[in-house]
Design a protein around this motif. Structure first.
Motif, PDB file in Angstrom:
ATOM      1  N   PRO A  97     -60.752 -80.580  75.102  1.00 31.36           N
ATOM      2  CA  PRO A  97     -60.998 -81.837  74.246  1.00 31.36           C
ATOM      3  C   PRO A  97     -60.109 -82.899  74.826  1.00 31.36           C
ATOM      4  O   PRO A  97     -59.130 -82.986  75.339  1.00 31.36           O
ATOM      5  N   ASP A  98     -60.629 -84.089  75.044  1.00 33.88           N
ATOM      6  CA  ASP A  98     -60.148 -85.358  75.448  1.00 33.88           C
ATOM      7  C   ASP A  98     -59.309 -86.022  74.687  1.00 33.88           C
ATOM      8  O   ASP A  98     -59.815 -86.525  73.511  1.00 33.88           O
ATOM      9  N   ARG A  99     -57.905 -86.040  74.662  1.00 36.25           N
ATOM     10  CA  ARG A  99     -57.013 -86.886  73.926  1.00 36.25           C
ATOM     11  C   ARG A  99     -56.486 -88.033  74.578  1.00 36.25           C
ATOM     12  O   ARG A  99     -55.442 -88.687  74.373  1.00 36.25           O
ATOM     13  N   SER A 128     -64.224 -87.811  79.002  1.00 32.18           N
ATOM     14  CA  SER A 128     -64.990 -88.011  78.014  1.00 32.18           C
ATOM     15  C   SER A 128     -66.023 -89.120  78.213  1.00 32.18           C
ATOM     16  O   SER A 128     -65.627 -90.380  78.443  1.00 32.18           O
ATOM     17  N   SER A 129     -67.163 -89.131  77.512  1.00 34.04           N
ATOM     18  CA  SER A 129     -68.173 -90.308  77.879  1.00 34.04           C
ATOM     19  C   SER A 129     -68.378 -90.756  79.293  1.00 34.04           C
ATOM     20  O   SER A 129     -68.480 -91.609  79.501  1.00 34.04           O
ATOM     21  N   PHE A 170     -69.807 -77.229  73.735  1.00 28.39           N
ATOM     22  CA  PHE A 170     -69.044 -78.568  73.501  1.00 28.39           C
ATOM     23  C   PHE A 170     -69.916 -79.843  74.113  1.00 28.39           C
ATOM     24  O   PHE A 170     -70.971 -79.526  74.893  1.00 28.39           O
ATOM     25  N   THR A 171     -69.850 -81.102  73.862  1.00 33.48           N
ATOM     26  CA  THR A 171     -70.373 -82.096  74.448  1.00 33.48           C
ATOM     27  C   THR A 171     -69.411 -82.852  75.297  1.00 33.48           C
ATOM     28  O   THR A 171     -68.474 -82.951  75.185  1.00 33.48           O
ATOM     29  N   ASP A 202     -69.548 -85.776  75.464  1.00 35.56           N
ATOM     30  CA  ASP A 202     -68.753 -87.173  74.888  1.00 35.56           C
ATOM     31  C   ASP A 202     -67.620 -86.777  74.352  1.00 35.56           C
ATOM     32  O   ASP A 202     -66.740 -87.859  74.049  1.00 35.56           O
ATOM     33  N   ASP A 203     -67.032 -85.786  74.196  1.00 36.21           N
ATOM     34  CA  ASP A 203     -65.825 -85.393  73.463  1.00 36.21           C
ATOM     35  C   ASP A 203     -64.777 -84.771  74.458  1.00 36.21           C
ATOM     36  O   ASP A 203     -63.669 -84.297  74.047  1.00 36.21           O
ATOM     37  N   TYR A 204     -65.202 -84.033  75.478  1.00 34.73           N
ATOM     38  CA  TYR A 204     -64.432 -83.170  76.439  1.00 34.73           C
ATOM     39  C   TYR A 204     -64.079 -83.751  77.713  1.00 34.73           C
ATOM     40  O   TYR A 204     -64.969 -84.547  78.418  1.00 34.73           O
TER      41      TYR A 204
END
Length: 126
Positions: free
Chosen positions: A100-102, A53-54, A27-28, A30-32
């Motif tokens: 995953p970041d929501r 994320s980020s 995963f990256t 930027d998204d997690y």
């Protein structure tokens, strides 16, 4: 496939320092949402420190604020937890966690985490 591999735990005297590492893949950043949780014997798993994320937000449990620092080496896909001024109550198995970041603060509950590392033991002697 998300993979998380922790290292760096050990035995240290009270007042000492340790740095935990979590090598990540699949995963990256930027998204997690990624962070560190811990579980002491007989206690629930709790969030210690996390980054959204980020790198937009960081979270710390009140019990570790001012002593622990979370950081990311993006080039090495590695997350670190620098732990200073360790106390016997910091003794626990420490787990790297990701999902995953929501937009929520997933550090607040282990139930919201999707992926876990195998854990690394940290023991602080008095």
């Amino acid at each position: 496939e998300v993979q998380l591999v922790e290292s760096g735990g050990g035995l240290v005297q009270a007042g000492g320092s340790l740095r935990l590492s979590c090598a990540t893949s699949g995963f990256t950043f930027d998204d997690y949402f990624i962070g560190w949780f811990r579980q002491a014997p007989g206690k629930e798993r709790e969030g210690v420190s996390c980054i959204s994320s980020s790198y937009s937000s960081t979270y710390y449990a009140d019990s570790v604020k001012g002593r622990f620092t979370i950081s990311i080496d993006n080039a090495k896909n590695t997350v670190f937890l620098q732990m200073n001024s360790l106390k016997p109550e910091d003794t626990a198995v420490y787990y790297c966690a990701a999902r995953p970041d929501r937009g929520a603060n997933y550090c607040a509950s282990a139930a919201d985490v999707g992926s876990w590392g195998q854990g690394t033991q940290v023991t602080v002697s008095s």
